[in-house]
Scaffold this motif. Structure first.
Motif, PDB file in Angstrom:
ATOM      1  N   ALA A 108       0.865  -1.180   0.000  1.00  0.00           N
ATOM      2  CA  ALA A 108       0.000   0.000   0.000  1.00  0.00           C
ATOM      3  C   ALA A 108       0.902   1.230   0.000  1.00  0.00           C
ATOM      4  O   ALA A 108       1.972   1.188   0.596  1.00  0.00           O
ATOM      5  N   PRO A 109       0.457   2.321  -0.655  1.00  0.00           N
ATOM      6  CA  PRO A 109       1.339   3.492  -0.737  1.00  0.00           C
ATOM      7  C   PRO A 109       1.237   4.371   0.505  1.00  0.00           C
ATOM      8  O   PRO A 109       1.037   5.569   0.416  1.00  0.00           O
ATOM      9  N   GLU A 111       3.464   3.866   3.261  1.00  0.00           N
ATOM     10  CA  GLU A 111       4.595   3.440   4.079  1.00  0.00           C
ATOM     11  C   GLU A 111       5.295   4.606   4.770  1.00  0.00           C
ATOM     12  O   GLU A 111       6.026   4.400   5.720  1.00  0.00           O
ATOM     13  N   HIS A 194      10.195   3.473   0.197  1.00  0.00           N
ATOM     14  CA  HIS A 194      10.972   4.527   0.849  1.00  0.00           C
ATOM     15  C   HIS A 194      11.398   4.105   2.242  1.00  0.00           C
ATOM     16  O   HIS A 194      11.999   4.898   2.969  1.00  0.00           O
ATOM     17  N   GLU A 246       5.742   4.062 -12.429  1.00  0.00           N
ATOM     18  CA  GLU A 246       5.991   4.818 -11.195  1.00  0.00           C
ATOM     19  C   GLU A 246       7.055   5.899 -11.431  1.00  0.00           C
ATOM     20  O   GLU A 246       6.953   7.016 -10.918  1.00  0.00           O
ATOM     21  N   ARG A 249       5.563   8.705 -13.584  1.00  0.00           N
ATOM     22  CA  ARG A 249       4.582   9.409 -12.746  1.00  0.00           C
ATOM     23  C   ARG A 249       5.287  10.449 -11.890  1.00  0.00           C
ATOM     24  O   ARG A 249       4.919  11.622 -11.874  1.00  0.00           O
TER      25      ARG A 249
HETATM   26  N1  LIG Z   1       5.772   1.635  -4.894  1.00  0.00           N
HETATM   27  C1  LIG Z   1       5.269   2.862  -4.361  1.00  0.00           C
HETATM   28  C2  LIG Z   1       6.079   3.348  -3.221  1.00  0.00           C
HETATM   29  C3  LIG Z   1       5.269   4.200  -2.308  1.00  0.00           C
HETATM   30  O1  LIG Z   1       4.822   3.468  -1.208  1.00  0.00           O
HETATM   31  C4  LIG Z   1       5.182   3.877  -5.461  1.00  0.00           C
HETATM   32  O2  LIG Z   1       6.175   4.170  -6.124  1.00  0.00           O
HETATM   33  O3  LIG Z   1       4.097   4.375  -5.649  1.00  0.00           O
END
Ligand SMILES: N[C@@H](CCO)C(=O)O
Ligand SMILES: CC(=O)SCCNC(=O)CCNC(=O)[C@H](O)C(C)(C)COP(=O)(O)OP(=O)(O)OC[C@H]1O[C@@H](n2cnc3c(N)ncnc32)[C@H](O)[C@@H]1OP(=O)(O)O
Length: 309
Positions: A108-109, A111, A194, A246, A249
């Protein structure tokens, strides 16, 4: 799948010592078979992408698998439509009286916030507590692994100076462990996070065993000795282009982001990334499903013993 050979064949003892699964004729004759009941607690924002990735891996065995997709009641998803969730997902309330052979808790984002700041933390804790009595083996991924290690064993996560971002080389720490059966001596897995958990924090928990590490990316896989919980810090399930998505983005948002390591040929982001972790991902899920779910779960899930951590 297990091989069935006469007990006295020399290969039988050799393969058993290597943890290659050999089934006696008696057991083969008496083994009852039914579809496996697997729950996926999908905490990822792009849930359709993650469902597809996980189902592709869980579908790569001769076993029949019945899947329940679970969403959090205490969180309104921003990035997946409510129509999709309404149509395909259940909540913990719907399934709490059921038992499962296996459960996957995704990343999940979230962390970079404290666990307790995550809107659905209390609900997830309820699910993790329930998993001790109602799930035979639980497979935690990335933030899901950090959450499980913290909830069950008090292990903290720590911020990294720079995002762990790329495809990293890993090695095994335990010889002939069933979950890593067939793995190459070194293998590659994506990481995208991270934060990290520290190796010595896991080593200090008597119930836990470290199964694989990476010199660069740290602990990759750990489990309880009884195989009822696996903690996987990387994203073996990621598609070829997930890290690229990612990366672009964050680049487009003007966020500080380095090129994913060991990913684009010649470090040229206009090139198609090389897919170097697919066989590892398939084998990891295959081994979990076969050795830690199918072969060991009780035929009658009502007979499930609570996890002894
Ligand atoms: N894998 C994730 C890290 C953020 O929790 C991202 O790059 O969106
Ligand atoms: C460490 C790991 O486990 S890595 C696994 C996570 N990896 C990924 O999510 C990769 C793909 N993700 C992405 O590309 C991005 O997160 C995106 C594009 C989906 C969204 O990014 P952004 O625009 O920066 O942020 P946005 O605000 O839309 O989403 C952030 C997510 O965190 C959630 N979030 C933010 N604060 C909280 C909170 N306190 N509690 C719970 N969830 C929260 C948001 O609700 C959203 O998730 P959702 O779609 O499940 O609701």
């Amino acid at each position: 799948m297990p091989i069935k050979i006469p007990d006295s064949l020399p290969a039988s003892r050799i393969l058993e010592n290597e943890n290659i699964f050999v089934m006696t004729e008696y057991r083969a004759l008496h083994q009852d078979i039914r579809p496996l009941q697997i729950a996926i607690v999908n905490l990822m924002p792009k849930k359709i992408e993650t469902e597809t990735q996980l189902l592709r891996l869980l579908g790569n065995t001769p076993l029949q698998v019945d899947v329940e997709l679970i969403q959090m009641k205490s969180h309104v998803s921003k990035n997946t439509s409510s129509e999709h969730l309404f149509k395909f997902y259940k909540t913990f309330d719907d399934i709490k009286d059921m038992r499962f052979d296996g459960m996957v808790i995704t990343g999940a984002p979230v962390e970079q916030m404290a666990f307790e700041e995550v809107e659905y933390w209390d609900e997830l804790c309820q699910i993790m507590e329930w998993s001790k009595t109602n799930v035979f083996s639980t497979f935690h991924i990335c933030w899901g692994a950090q959450a499980g290690l913290y909830y069950h064993y008090g292990i903290q996560k720590y911020p990294l100076k720079e995002k762990m971002f790329g495809i990293f080389q890993h090695r095994l720490c335990v010889e002939n462990h069933p979950i890593t059966r067939g793995f190459d001596e070194v293998f590659f897995v994506p990481h995208s996070r991270h934060t990290e958990v520290k190796r010595w924090d896991i080593e200090n928990v008597p119930e836990l065993e470290i199964l694989s590490v990476s010199e660069k990316a740290g602990v990759y896989a750990a489990s309880t000795y009884n195989g009822r919980q696996f903690f996987i810090t990387g994203h073996s399930e990621y598609d070829r282009d997930t890290l690229a998505n990612e990366y672009f983005r964050d680049l487009n948002k003007g966020l500080p982001i380095s090129l994913p390591e060991n990913y684009f040929p010649g470090n040229d982001p206009s090139q198609t990334p090389l897919y170097t972790w697919r066989s590892h991902a398939n084998l990891l899920f295959y081994n979990w499903l076969n050795y830690y779910v199918y072969q060991t779960t009780p035929y009658d899930l009502e007979q499930l013993d609570p996890k002894s951590e």
